[in-house]
Design an enzyme around this catalytic site. Structure first.
Site, PDB file in Angstrom:
ATOM      1  N   ARG A  51      -4.986  -4.260   6.638  1.00 19.31           N
ATOM      2  CA  ARG A  51      -4.000  -3.352   6.057  1.00 19.31           C
ATOM      3  C   ARG A  51      -2.577  -3.770   6.451  1.00 19.31           C
ATOM      4  NH1 ARG A  51      -4.508   2.990   7.266  1.00 19.31           N
ATOM      5  NH2 ARG A  51      -3.682   2.341   9.283  1.00 19.31           N
ATOM      6  N   ARG A 104      16.712 -12.776   3.497  1.00 13.96           N
ATOM      7  CA  ARG A 104      16.716 -14.239   3.698  1.00 13.96           C
ATOM      8  C   ARG A 104      17.532 -14.635   4.925  1.00 13.96           C
ATOM      9  NH1 ARG A 104      18.994 -15.788  -2.079  1.00 13.96           N
ATOM     10  NH2 ARG A 104      20.403 -14.210  -1.275  1.00 13.96           N
ATOM     11  N   LYS A 150       2.320   0.779   5.050  1.00 12.30           N
ATOM     12  CA  LYS A 150       2.597   1.497   6.299  1.00 12.30           C
ATOM     13  C   LYS A 150       3.872   0.895   6.880  1.00 12.30           C
ATOM     14  CE  LYS A 150      -0.001   3.279  10.271  1.00 12.30           C
ATOM     15  NZ  LYS A 150       0.403   4.674  10.144  1.00 12.30           N
ATOM     16  N   GLU A 183      -1.047  14.172   1.400  1.00 10.58           N
ATOM     17  CA  GLU A 183      -1.558  13.984   2.761  1.00 10.58           C
ATOM     18  C   GLU A 183      -0.640  14.724   3.719  1.00 10.58           C
ATOM     19  OE1 GLU A 183      -1.282   9.853   4.005  1.00 10.58           O
ATOM     20  OE2 GLU A 183       0.493   9.549   2.778  1.00 10.58           O
TER      21      GLU A 183
HETATM   22  N1  PMP Z   1      -1.377   9.087   6.492  1.00 10.30           N
HETATM   23  C1  PMP Z   1      -0.258   8.722   7.132  1.00 10.30           C
HETATM   24  C2  PMP Z   1       1.061   8.999   6.505  1.00 10.30           C
HETATM   25  C3  PMP Z   1      -0.349   8.072   8.373  1.00 10.30           C
HETATM   26  O1  PMP Z   1       0.757   7.699   9.039  1.00 10.30           O
HETATM   27  C4  PMP Z   1      -1.633   7.837   8.953  1.00 10.30           C
HETATM   28  C5  PMP Z   1      -1.766   7.116  10.251  1.00 10.30           C
HETATM   29  N2  PMP Z   1      -1.148   7.769  11.323  1.00 10.30           N
HETATM   30  C6  PMP Z   1      -2.765   8.268   8.246  1.00 10.30           C
HETATM   31  C7  PMP Z   1      -2.596   8.873   7.000  1.00 10.30           C
HETATM   32  C8  PMP Z   1      -4.140   8.045   8.782  1.00 10.30           C
HETATM   33  O2  PMP Z   1      -4.488   6.674   8.701  1.00 10.30           O
HETATM   34  P1  PMP Z   1      -5.508   6.009   9.720  1.00 10.30           P
HETATM   35  O3  PMP Z   1      -6.759   6.789   9.637  1.00 10.30           O
HETATM   36  O4  PMP Z   1      -5.694   4.620   9.210  1.00 10.30           O
HETATM   37  O5  PMP Z   1      -4.906   6.060  11.070  1.00 10.30           O
END
Ligand code: PMP
Length: 284
Positions: A51, A104, A150, A183
């Site tokens: 990832r 760059r 991320k 989320e």
């Molecule tokens: N959503 C967000 C915005 C996150 O930052 C994270 C990780 N802290 C997650 C979901 C959960 O991802 P993971 O299970 O891969 O830690």
């Protein structure tokens, strides 16, 4: 003293630094991962590294080491610090450049590996569940910047977190541009309704959580029906159970959203079952 990996070398934690010209600092120009180790072994290390490289690729950062080398550096840092049950933060920034945006002008991405411990929520919340509010802040749209990256730019999440804190809650729920559930600020969300486990799909504009994927797999194995489907706050208000997943949080029950109790107002059976299966998996 805790040793931090910076560009291939180890430094005492108070001497581990990057340049003030690093675009990670100046612009949030970089990517990261957060992982956990159980009994000295990093949980789903390869998935996290994959990832990280996909995030980097998406924002055009060329990480100056292979995925295998990154796995080894992570394991080495953990071993050097003799950490059994801990948290690992892997950061790759665009590197040191000039005061302009131009990537760059940045010569080399910086690679940082920090291993430490983390306790996101007090134990009491793992037993009784946490309360959340819906943030007015909308989750970054994939049309702007994919939440699947991320990135080091977490201000969208932090704005929502501040709303949660100001409402006296430890977490906040973010909706997407369509008003659907996306989320939480640092976790994915699941609900249970009539025995069916539901979580928003990746196209809802969320991070593809590795704990989320683990829980989907565990549930399917246990014969629980899983649906990755779009839903709204109504579905949470009328759900039987709700919980969050994340590497740092692991699995944590949610018992209230916007002051409305979810289900009985206590963590439910499916949640407890998945917590038990998750613990068995990571410790076994
Ligand atoms: N959503 C967000 C915005 C996150 O930052 C994270 C990780 N802290 C997650 C979901 C959960 O991802 P993971 O299970 O891969 O830690």
């Amino acid at each position: 003293m805790l040793q931090v990996y910076v560009n291939g070398k180890y430094y005492d934690k108070d001497k581990a630094v990057v340049s003030v010209f690093d675009h990670g600092l100046l612009y949030g120009d970089g990517v990261f991962e957060g992982m956990r180790s159980y009994n000295g072994k990093v949980f789903r290390l390869e998935d996290h590294i994959k990832r990280l490289y996909e995030s980097a690729r998406s924002v055009w950062i060329d990480i100056p080491m292979t995925q295998e080398e990154m796995c080894k550096a992570t394991n080495d840092t953990l071993a050097l610090n003799q950490i059994q049950n801990g948290y690992i933060r892997l950061v790759v920034t665009r590197g040191s450049g000039t005061l302009g945006l131009d990537p760059r002008k940045c010569s080399n991405p910086s690679v940082i590996i920090i291993t430490d411990s983390i306790a996101l929520y007090p134990d009491e919340l793992y037993q009784n569940g946490l309360e959340m509010v819906t943030a007015a802040t909308i989750r970054t749209s994939p049309a702007m910047l994919s939440p699947r990256v991320k990135s080091l730019n977490y201000l969208n999440n932090i704005m929502a977190k501040i709303e949660g804190i100001q409402a006296g809650c430890d977490e906040a729920l973010l909706l997407n541009q369509n008003g659907e559930v996306a989320e939480c600020t640092g976790d994915n969300i699941f609900i249970v309704k009539d025995g069916v486990l539901m979580t928003p799909p990746l196209v809802a504009g969320i991070l593809g959580g590795i704990t989320r994927q683990t829980v989907i797999e565990l549930a399917k194995k246990a014969g629980i029906e899983v649906q990755e489907t779009a839903f709204t706050r109504h579905d949470i208000y009328s759900a039987d159970e709700c919980f969050l997943t994340g590497s740092a949080a692991e699995l944590i029950p949610v018992v209230k959203l916007d002051m409305r109790p979810i289900g009985t107002g206590k963590p439910g059976d499916v949640t407890w079952k998945l917590i038990k299966l998750f613990k068995e998996l990571v410790n076994g």
